[in-house]
Design a protein around this motif. Sequence first.
Motif, mmCIF file in Angstrom:
data_model
loop_
_atom_site.group_PDB
_atom_site.id
_atom_site.type_symbol
_atom_site.label_atom_id
_atom_site.label_comp_id
_atom_site.label_asym_id
_atom_site.label_seq_id
_atom_site.Cartn_x
_atom_site.Cartn_y
_atom_site.Cartn_z
ATOM 1 N N THR A 55 0.830 -1.201 0.000
ATOM 2 C CA THR A 55 0.000 0.000 0.000
ATOM 3 C C THR A 55 0.868 1.256 0.000
ATOM 4 O O THR A 55 0.605 2.223 -0.735
ATOM 5 N N ILE A 56 1.925 1.233 0.802
ATOM 6 C CA ILE A 56 2.826 2.387 0.877
ATOM 7 C C ILE A 56 3.591 2.539 -0.430
ATOM 8 O O ILE A 56 3.768 3.650 -0.944
ATOM 9 N N ALA A 57 4.079 1.424 -0.975
ATOM 10 C CA ALA A 57 4.832 1.478 -2.236
ATOM 11 C C ALA A 57 3.990 2.082 -3.352
ATOM 12 O O ALA A 57 4.486 2.835 -4.188
ATOM 13 N N VAL A 58 2.692 1.766 -3.356
ATOM 14 C CA VAL A 58 1.805 2.303 -4.384
ATOM 15 C C VAL A 58 1.502 3.775 -4.122
ATOM 16 O O VAL A 58 1.583 4.608 -5.032
ATOM 17 N N SER A 59 1.171 4.115 -2.884
ATOM 18 C CA SER A 59 0.806 5.507 -2.569
ATOM 19 C C SER A 59 1.983 6.455 -2.752
ATOM 20 O O SER A 59 1.809 7.604 -3.146
ATOM 21 N N GLU A 60 3.200 5.962 -2.481
ATOM 22 C CA GLU A 60 4.389 6.789 -2.649
ATOM 23 C C GLU A 60 4.949 6.700 -4.066
ATOM 24 O O GLU A 60 5.977 7.313 -4.370
ATOM 25 N N GLN A 61 4.289 5.905 -4.897
ATOM 26 C CA GLN A 61 4.677 5.726 -6.306
ATOM 27 C C GLN A 61 6.131 5.280 -6.444
ATOM 28 O O GLN A 61 6.883 5.792 -7.265
ATOM 29 N N TRP A 62 6.491 4.281 -5.654
ATOM 30 C CA TRP A 62 7.832 3.726 -5.783
ATOM 31 C C TRP A 62 8.002 3.033 -7.134
ATOM 32 O O TRP A 62 9.115 2.872 -7.613
ATOM 33 N N GLY A 63 6.889 2.635 -7.726
ATOM 34 C CA GLY A 63 6.949 2.013 -9.045
ATOM 35 C C GLY A 63 6.651 2.993 -10.155
ATOM 36 O O GLY A 63 6.343 2.586 -11.280
ATOM 37 N N GLY A 64 6.723 4.285 -9.848
ATOM 38 C CA GLY A 64 6.435 5.306 -10.843
ATOM 39 C C GLY A 64 4.950 5.587 -10.938
ATOM 40 O O GLY A 64 4.154 5.109 -10.126
ATOM 41 N N PRO A 65 4.535 6.355 -11.946
ATOM 42 C CA PRO A 65 3.119 6.721 -12.092
ATOM 43 C C PRO A 65 2.211 5.533 -12.347
ATOM 44 O O PRO A 65 0.992 5.640 -12.192
ATOM 45 N N ASP A 66 2.771 4.378 -12.750
ATOM 46 C CA ASP A 66 1.975 3.183 -13.002
ATOM 47 C C ASP A 66 1.943 2.250 -11.801
ATOM 48 O O ASP A 66 1.633 1.068 -11.939
ATOM 49 N N SER A 67 2.238 2.758 -10.615
ATOM 50 C CA SER A 67 2.316 1.914 -9.423
ATOM 51 C C SER A 67 1.010 1.181 -9.141
ATOM 52 O O SER A 67 1.005 0.002 -8.791
ATOM 53 N N SER A 68 -0.113 1.875 -9.291
ATOM 54 C CA SER A 68 -1.401 1.238 -9.043
ATOM 55 C C SER A 68 -1.657 0.099 -10.039
ATOM 56 O O SER A 68 -2.142 -0.972 -9.666
#
Length: 215
Positions: A27-40
Motif C-alpha cells: 500500500t505504501i509502495a503504491v501511494s508513494e509511487q515507488w513504481g512510478g506513475p503506473d504503481s497502481s
Amino acid sequence: MSTATSPTIILFARGTLALLDLWPALTIAVSEQWGGPDSSAKKTWLASTLIDEFESRATYIPIPPSSPAGTSPSVDPTTANDPPLDHDDIADLLHQIMSDEFDANLEDGSIDSVASDLIRLWRDLLASPNETDPETLVRALEGKADEVKKTGVKASSGGDADTDGEDADSGDEEDEDEGMEVDGAPRLVPPQEKERDEPVVDEDGFTLVQKGKRR
C-alpha cells in the motif's frame, strides 16, 4: 475446452485482492509511487500474476462429457493441502516483483506473511467440509480491506527493519489472525535513498564551495 472459470478460482481472486489491500508495505509502495506513475497498475498486475499462477497449475476434476456447455470446472478439493505454489514459490515471486517493479527491498518480514496468508486462503476455500462458508470467508477479508482503506496506512522508513513492535502504534493491537499485522506501520527501505554531501570547512573556519555533481 470450457472457458468458464472455477468458482473456487473466482473466490481465490477476490481473496487475493483483499490480502494485497491488507499488505501495508505494498500500500505504501503504491501511494508513494515507488513504481512510478503506473504503481497502481503494477499492483493490479501483481494480483493477476498470483491468481494466474494458481489457476494455471491447479488440479481440476474432469468435466463429464454429458455436462451442459459452459459448465464451470471444479478444483479438486483433495489438493487443499497441496497448493499449486508453495510458500517459497510465492515468497520468491513477491520478492522479485517488489524489487523489479517497485525498486523496494522489504525487510519487514511481510512477504513471508503474505505468502502464508495466500496458502491459508487456498486451503480454507478447498477445505471439506468447510468450517466457514467460502463466500463468507472472502467477504470477511474484503471487509477488513475496506476498513484499512478508510483508516489508511502510515509508514516509517529507513533504518533497520527488525519488526519487534517498538515503532508500531501501541494503541491498536487487534490482530485476529497469525498472518499480516494490518494496523502496524512497516519499516521499509525506500528505493535509492541518496546521502547529502556534508559541508567542508577549512582550518580558518570558512565553508568551501563544492562543485555540483552531474545528475
